[in-house]
Design a protein around this motif. Structure first.
Motif, PDB file in Angstrom:
ATOM      1  N   GLU A 298       0.845  -1.201   0.000  1.00  0.00           N
ATOM      2  CA  GLU A 298       0.000   0.000   0.000  1.00  0.00           C
ATOM      3  C   GLU A 298       0.882   1.253   0.000  1.00  0.00           C
ATOM      4  O   GLU A 298       0.653   2.201  -0.745  1.00  0.00           O
ATOM      5  N   GLY A 299       1.928   1.231   0.822  1.00  0.00           N
ATOM      6  CA  GLY A 299       2.849   2.363   0.871  1.00  0.00           C
ATOM      7  C   GLY A 299       3.542   2.585  -0.466  1.00  0.00           C
ATOM      8  O   GLY A 299       3.727   3.722  -0.904  1.00  0.00           O
ATOM      9  N   TYR A 300       3.906   1.487  -1.099  1.00  0.00           N
ATOM     10  CA  TYR A 300       4.598   1.587  -2.390  1.00  0.00           C
ATOM     11  C   TYR A 300       3.692   2.276  -3.413  1.00  0.00           C
ATOM     12  O   TYR A 300       4.127   3.134  -4.170  1.00  0.00           O
ATOM     13  N   LYS A 301       2.402   1.882  -3.378  1.00  0.00           N
ATOM     14  CA  LYS A 301       1.426   2.508  -4.287  1.00  0.00           C
ATOM     15  C   LYS A 301       1.289   4.008  -4.015  1.00  0.00           C
ATOM     16  O   LYS A 301       1.035   4.799  -4.909  1.00  0.00           O
ATOM     17  N   LEU A 302       1.456   4.368  -2.740  1.00  0.00           N
ATOM     18  CA  LEU A 302       1.345   5.788  -2.368  1.00  0.00           C
ATOM     19  C   LEU A 302       2.625   6.554  -2.696  1.00  0.00           C
ATOM     20  O   LEU A 302       2.709   7.755  -2.476  1.00  0.00           O
ATOM     21  N   GLY A 303       3.630   5.824  -3.177  1.00  0.00           N
ATOM     22  CA  GLY A 303       4.863   6.495  -3.607  1.00  0.00           C
ATOM     23  C   GLY A 303       6.038   6.336  -2.660  1.00  0.00           C
ATOM     24  O   GLY A 303       7.142   6.782  -2.954  1.00  0.00           O
ATOM     25  N   TYR A 304       5.829   5.683  -1.510  1.00  0.00           N
ATOM     26  CA  TYR A 304       6.923   5.555  -0.542  1.00  0.00           C
ATOM     27  C   TYR A 304       7.978   4.568  -1.048  1.00  0.00           C
ATOM     28  O   TYR A 304       7.655   3.502  -1.564  1.00  0.00           O
ATOM     29  N   ARG A 305       9.246   4.927  -0.839  1.00  0.00           N
ATOM     30  CA  ARG A 305      10.345   4.037  -1.207  1.00  0.00           C
ATOM     31  C   ARG A 305      11.258   3.786  -0.004  1.00  0.00           C
ATOM     32  O   ARG A 305      12.451   3.503  -0.156  1.00  0.00           O
TER      33      ARG A 305
ATOM     34  N   ALA B 280       9.756  14.440  -0.450  1.00  0.00           N
ATOM     35  CA  ALA B 280      10.713  13.697  -1.276  1.00  0.00           C
ATOM     36  C   ALA B 280      10.380  12.225  -1.137  1.00  0.00           C
ATOM     37  O   ALA B 280      10.451  11.664  -0.045  1.00  0.00           O
ATOM     38  N   LEU B 281       9.979  11.596  -2.245  1.00  0.00           N
ATOM     39  CA  LEU B 281       9.477  10.228  -2.156  1.00  0.00           C
ATOM     40  C   LEU B 281      10.534   9.155  -2.424  1.00  0.00           C
ATOM     41  O   LEU B 281      10.219   7.980  -2.462  1.00  0.00           O
ATOM     42  N   GLY B 282      11.778   9.520  -2.590  1.00  0.00           N
ATOM     43  CA  GLY B 282      12.808   8.507  -2.868  1.00  0.00           C
ATOM     44  C   GLY B 282      13.200   7.730  -1.614  1.00  0.00           C
ATOM     45  O   GLY B 282      12.545   7.822  -0.577  1.00  0.00           O
ATOM     46  N   ARG B 283      14.259   6.941  -1.725  1.00  0.00           N
ATOM     47  CA  ARG B 283      14.770   6.194  -0.570  1.00  0.00           C
ATOM     48  C   ARG B 283      15.223   7.117   0.548  1.00  0.00           C
ATOM     49  O   ARG B 283      15.165   6.760   1.715  1.00  0.00           O
TER      50      ARG B 283
END
Ligand code: 5AD
Ligand code: SF4
Ligand code: FES
Length: 351
Positions: free
Chosen positions: A96-103, A338-341
């Motif tokens: 779910e987090g990945y879909k929201l853009g979290y990395r 910032a949605l990157g790692r």
């Protein structure tokens, strides 16, 4: 005047002695605070610009074998409702987090040895194979050296383990049955293995003096952790510290800003505890040098149960709600999500 000179020196040299830090803490005025926060914000912008990094937080178990006096999950709190998420539930939260853009995901729990090395390896491997471009952080307390190594091999790249108190007597007074040496040894080990490590402490603990806080700050400067978590202590009514006073957002902001000046490149969360004490607490932390937020991804049905302290925010808000809320708050504070790692400024992992 003396305090102002100290602040200027801290800003230029990123260092002060314990005595000087105590003087600065004691002589903090509203004018000086404003200047401190401004310098902390400038320092953070120098390395990370206006970026605020997000980590999706998955609170996967509320079982804990420890008995920290301040914490609602301590084993002595028989009223605490305990739960464990299944491996599938954990991966679903991350999806779910990945879909929201979290990395970047943080797996957090009490010290729950029900999650064995094998199980944790399996979870981390699954997360890394399904979301190869996401960073996995563990925040699960003290384990063996072999465990730390095995999980690093499995792909976990960051480990949060707040030192809680750099003063041995203060540490021991709050952590019955735990070893101060082991805490420090764990942090050193994690660092030597190659993890990006997180340390940190609470502000406003009973018995905590300016001298203790200065020790905490200098401990961080010495350790140079990639991440520094500082939040107010919030008393929980089912712990031995239920009648204690607790920390304030105002005091905590000063410590966040000082930590930013002492360890300029650290990644520092605007903690949930700040947002829980004051609806604008996280925004204030961002303006005082913090540059990370950790929106919650845990399933709604367990949110209330993961109660380190009471009146925690977001217990009724699902992943997408927190995602939207966080983005608005960051933008309203004049920063960018910032949605990157969101790796540390000077980090490179050897394959
Ligand atoms: N108030 C604020 N922070 C707390 N923590 C534990 N209990 C409390 C409390 N009552 C912090 C500890 C721990 C982190 C996950 O939460 O510092 O390391
Ligand atoms: Fe357990 Fe962590 Fe709470 Fe201590 S702070 S009782 S180790 S969950
Ligand atoms: Fe969860 Fe605001 S961050 S509701």
């Amino acid at each position: 005047m003396e305090a102002e000179a100290l602040l200027n020196r801290l800003n230029e040299e990123h260092s002060l002695t314990a005595e000087e830090l105590v003087t600065l803490l004691k002589e903090m005025t509203p004018v000086l605070k404003k200047r401190l926060f401004q310098l902390a914000d400038e320092t953070r912008r120098k390395y990370y610009g206006t970026q605020v990094y997000v980590r999706g937080l998955i609170e996967f178990s509320s079982f804990c074998k420890q008995n920290c006096k301040y914490c609602g999950l301590r084993r002595g709190n028989v009223k605490a409702e305990r739960y464990r998420l299944t491996e599938k539930e954990i991966v679903d939260c991350a999806a779910e987090g990945y879909k929201l853009g979290y990395r970047s995901f943080v797996l957090q729990s009490g010290e729950d040895f029900g999650f064995t090395e094998e199980l944790m390896i399996s979870i981390v491997r699954r997360l890394k194979s399904r979301f190869p471009d996401a960073a996995v952080t563990l925040s699960i307390g003290e384990r063996s050296e072999a465990f730390y190594r095995a999980l690093y091999e499995a792909g976990a790249e960051r480990y949060l383990l707040r030192h809680e108190a750099a003063s041995r007597p203060l540490y021991e007074s709050l952590h019955p049955g735990m070893s101060y040496e082991n805490r420090l040894r764990s942090l050193a080990l994690l660092k030597s293995i190659g993890y990006q490590i997180g340390a940190g402490f609470m502000v406003g603990l009973p018995g905590q003096s300016y001298g203790h806080l200065a020790e905490d700050l200098l401990f961080l400067k010495e350790l140079q952790p990639e991440m520094i978590g500082i939040g107010p202590f919030i008393p929980h009514s089912s712990t031995p510290l239920k009648h204690a006073v607790g920390g304030t957002v105002d005091e905590t902001l000063v410590l966040i800003a000082l930590a930013r000046l002492l360890v300029p490149k650290a990644l520092m969360p605007a903690t949930t505890a700040m947002g829980s004490l004051d609806p604008g607490g996280r925004e204030k932390a961002l303006a005082a040098g913090a540059n990370v937020v950790m929106p919650n991804l845990s399933p709604l049905r367990v949110r209330e149960k993961y109660a380190l302290y009471e009146n925690k925010i977001c217990t009724g808000d699902d992943g997408p709600r927190c995602r939207g809320c966080i983005e608005l708050r960051i933008a309203a504070s004049g920063y960018e999500i910032a949605l990157g790692r969101g790796d540390h400024y000077s980090y490179s992992r050897t394959p």
